[in-house]
Design an enzyme around this catalytic site. Structure first.
Site, PDB file in Angstrom:
ATOM      1  N   LYS A 179      84.945  70.317  68.784  1.00  0.00           N
ATOM      2  CA  LYS A 179      85.164  70.044  70.202  1.00  0.00           C
ATOM      3  C   LYS A 179      85.987  68.757  70.398  1.00  0.00           C
ATOM      4  O   LYS A 179      86.192  67.995  69.459  1.00  0.00           O
ATOM      5  CB  LYS A 179      83.814  69.929  70.924  1.00  0.00           C
ATOM      6  CG  LYS A 179      83.025  71.236  70.912  1.00  0.00           C
ATOM      7  CD  LYS A 179      83.740  72.354  71.665  1.00  0.00           C
ATOM      8  CE  LYS A 179      82.872  73.557  71.946  1.00  0.00           C
ATOM      9  NZ  LYS A 179      82.997  74.634  70.935  1.00  0.00           N
TER      10      LYS A 179
HETATM   11  C1  LIG Z   1      82.263  78.037  76.017  1.00  0.00           C
HETATM   12  C2  LIG Z   1      81.150  77.595  75.120  1.00  0.00           C
HETATM   13  N1  LIG Z   1      79.885  77.720  75.543  1.00  0.00           N
HETATM   14  C3  LIG Z   1      78.845  77.328  74.785  1.00  0.00           C
HETATM   15  C4  LIG Z   1      79.029  76.786  73.535  1.00  0.00           C
HETATM   16  C5  LIG Z   1      77.829  76.441  72.708  1.00  0.00           C
HETATM   17  O1  LIG Z   1      77.852  75.144  72.236  1.00  0.00           O
HETATM   18  P1  LIG Z   1      77.166  74.797  70.810  1.00  0.00           P
HETATM   19  O2  LIG Z   1      77.987  75.442  69.754  1.00  0.00           O
HETATM   20  O3  LIG Z   1      77.224  73.296  70.762  1.00  0.00           O
HETATM   21  O4  LIG Z   1      75.777  75.298  70.849  1.00  0.00           O
HETATM   22  C6  LIG Z   1      80.337  76.613  73.058  1.00  0.00           C
HETATM   23  C7  LIG Z   1      80.650  75.986  71.772  1.00  0.00           C
HETATM   24  O5  LIG Z   1      80.497  76.330  70.687  1.00  0.00           O
HETATM   25  C8  LIG Z   1      81.424  77.044  73.863  1.00  0.00           C
HETATM   26  O6  LIG Z   1      82.677  76.945  73.429  1.00  0.00           O
END
Ligand SMILES: Cc1ncc(COP(=O)(O)O)c(C=O)c1O
Length: 374
Positions: A179
Site C-alpha cells: 500500500k
Molecule cells: C480495496 C481493498 N479493500 C480491503 C483490503 C483489505 O486490506 P488488508 O489486506 O490490509 O486486510 C484491501 C487490501 O488488501 C483493499 O485493496
C-alpha cells in the site's frame, strides 16, 4: 523483473524497529497511540483507531454500526474480495452495483435503484487511489438514512473537493506491504463518531477497558508497536512518496498519449494518489500482460475475476448483472507503480508496453461503445 510494487523501506524504518525491540515494549503501546494521532490529524477526523489489517478495520466498522443478518450494504464487485468479506462476516449481505467505465469506481447513479428496506449502508471503494463521487453518495445516504463506510484501503491522502478519503463517513485503511504506506500488515479506522470509536477500541482488545474487566465480547485486532514504528516512518514519507507516484503517472500519461488505450482519469475536484496505474487495453489484455511479464515487467490485473463471479459468492445466491465490472475485469491491467521506480526502469516499462500494444493491438476505448462515447 521490475515489480508492480515495492515498499519504500530505508534506514528510518530499521532504526525505528530497532529502537522498539531494544525497549522490550513491543505490543500495542505509545507508538500505536502516536501513529493514531498522526493519522487522525492527517485525515481530519476526531479518531483514528489502529487495527491489525484493513479487512478487520472494515469488518469492525460494520459490526460497530450494528449490521445483522438480513441487512444489506451497497458496494462494488470490482474490488478486492475483503470489501465483500467484511460485510459477510457480520451476517449482512453485500449488494453489488456497477462501476463507472472511466474511473472504475461505484457508479453513484445506480445506487438508488439498489436500495431496499433492508439497506443499512453504502460502502464505496476508493479504488486505485481515487475517491468515489462523495457528493452523490452522501446526498443519497442522507436521503435514505444510510451509513457511509468508505473502503479507503487504497486511497491514503486522496482528496475529494479538498477533503481526504476516510473523512466522509467511517473510513477503513489498509497498511499492507504494497500500500502507499505500510506497516507490513495493519489498518486504521477513521471516524468522527465518539461512540463508535470507543466501541472499536474495546472490540479490538477483547472488550477490555480496565485490566481484566471485559465489558463486551471482543477480539484481538491490535497493532504492535513494532508495526506502528514502521508506520510512523512511512507516514513521514507519505506526502513525498505520493508526489513521486504522481510524477510517475504523469510520465506514463505523456508517453502513452498516442496509444489506442484508455489511461487513468482524475475527475475535476479530486486528487489521485495512484496506488495503481491502471490502463484499459481492450481484448488483447491477457496477451499484453503475458508479453510484459516475459520481458521482465511485473504487470498485473486488478481484478481478473470480479467478486460477484467468485464461487463462494455465487453459492450464496448473490447474483448481479454488472457489465461494466465484467468489461473492466477483462480489459484492464496495471503497470509498475511505486515511489522507488527509477526513470530508467520506467523507460523500460514504457518501451515494453508500447511494443506489446503495437504487436497485439490495444483497443481500449475504441472497441467499446460505452467508453468511446464518454
Ligand atoms: C480495496 C481493498 N479493500 C480491503 C483490503 C483489505 O486490506 P488488508 O489486506 O490490509 O486486510 C484491501 C487490501 O488488501 C483493499 O485493496
Amino acid at each position: 523483473m521490475i515489480p508492480i510494487a515495492r515498499p519504500d523501506f530505508g534506514p528510518e524504518e530499521t532504526a525505528a524497529v530497532t529502537e522498539v525491540l531494544a525497549s522490550g515494549m513491543v505490543a500495542q503501546g505509545r507508538r500505536v497511540a502516536e501513529l493514531e494521532n498522526d493519522w487522525a490529524d492527517f485525515v481530519g477526523v476526531k479518531h483514528a483507531i489502529a487495527m491489525a489489517n484493513g479487512t478487520v478495520s472494515l469488518m469492525s466498522i460494520f459490526a460497530g454500526i450494528g449490521l445483522e443478518p438480513g441487512d444489506e450494504v451497497i458496494t462494488v464487485s470490482h474490488t478486492f474480495a475483503a470489501t465483500a468479506n467484511a460485510i459477510l462476516y457480520t451476517g449482512a449481505t453485500p449488494v453489488f452495483v456497477d462501476i463507472e467505465p472511466d474511473t472504475y469506481l461505484i457508479d453513484a447513479k445506480k445506487i438508488e435503484a439498489a436500495i431496499t428496506p433492508r439497506t443499512r449502508a453504502i460502502c464505496p471503494v476508493h479504488l486505485f487511489g481515487l475517491v468515489a463521487d462523495m457528493d452523490m453518495i452522501l446526498a443519497i445516504a442522507d436521503r435514505h438514512g444510510l451509513a457511509v463506510v468508505e473502503d479507503a484501503c487504497q486511497a491514503h491522502g486522496a482528496l475529494f473537493r479538498g477533503r481526504p478519503a476516510g473523512s466522509f463517513g467511517h473510513g477503513a485503511f489498509s497498511l499492507y506491504a504494497t500500500k502507499n504506506m505500510t506497516t507490513a500488515e495493519g489498518g486504521f479506522v477513521t471516524t468522527n463518531d465518539d461512540r463508535l470509536a470507543d466501541w472499536l477500541r474495546l472490540y479490538r482488545n477483547q472488550g477490555m477497558r480496565a485490566r481484566y474487566q471485559f465489558e463486551m465480547l471482543g477480539y484481538n485486532f491490535r497493532m504492535t508497536d513494532i508495526a506502528a514504528a514502521i508506520g510512523i516512518a512511512q507516514f513521514d514519507k507519505l506526502e513525498k512518496n505520493t508526489a513521486r507516484r504522481r510524477v510517475i503517472a504523469a510520465r506514463y500519461d505523456e508517453r502513452f498519449a498516442d496509444l489506442p488505450v484508455r489511461l487513468p482519469v482524475t475527475p475535476d475536484g479530486r486528487t489521485h494518489v495512484f496506488h495503481q496505474y491502471t490502463v484499459d487495453v481492450g481484448s488483447a489484455r491477457d496477451a499484453i500482460v503475458e508479453e510484459l511479464r516475459a520481458n521482465g515487467i511485473g504487470a498485473d490485473v486488478y481484478y481478473p475475476i470480479p467478486v460477484h463471479r467468485q464461487e463462494y459468492i455465487m453459492e450464496r445466491g448473490l447474483h448481479a448483472d454488472l457489465p461494466v465490472t465484467d468489461a473492466a475485469a477483462a480489459t484492464t491491467l496495471a503497470l509498475p507503480m511505486f515511489p522507488g521506480l527509477a526513470d530508467e526502469e520506467q523507460d523500460r516499462v514504457v518501451d515494453a508496453f508500447r511494443a506489446a500494444v503495437a504487436r497485439h493491438g490495444g483497443s481500449g476505448a475504441d472497441a467499446r461503445p460505452e467508453l468511446a462515447a464518454r
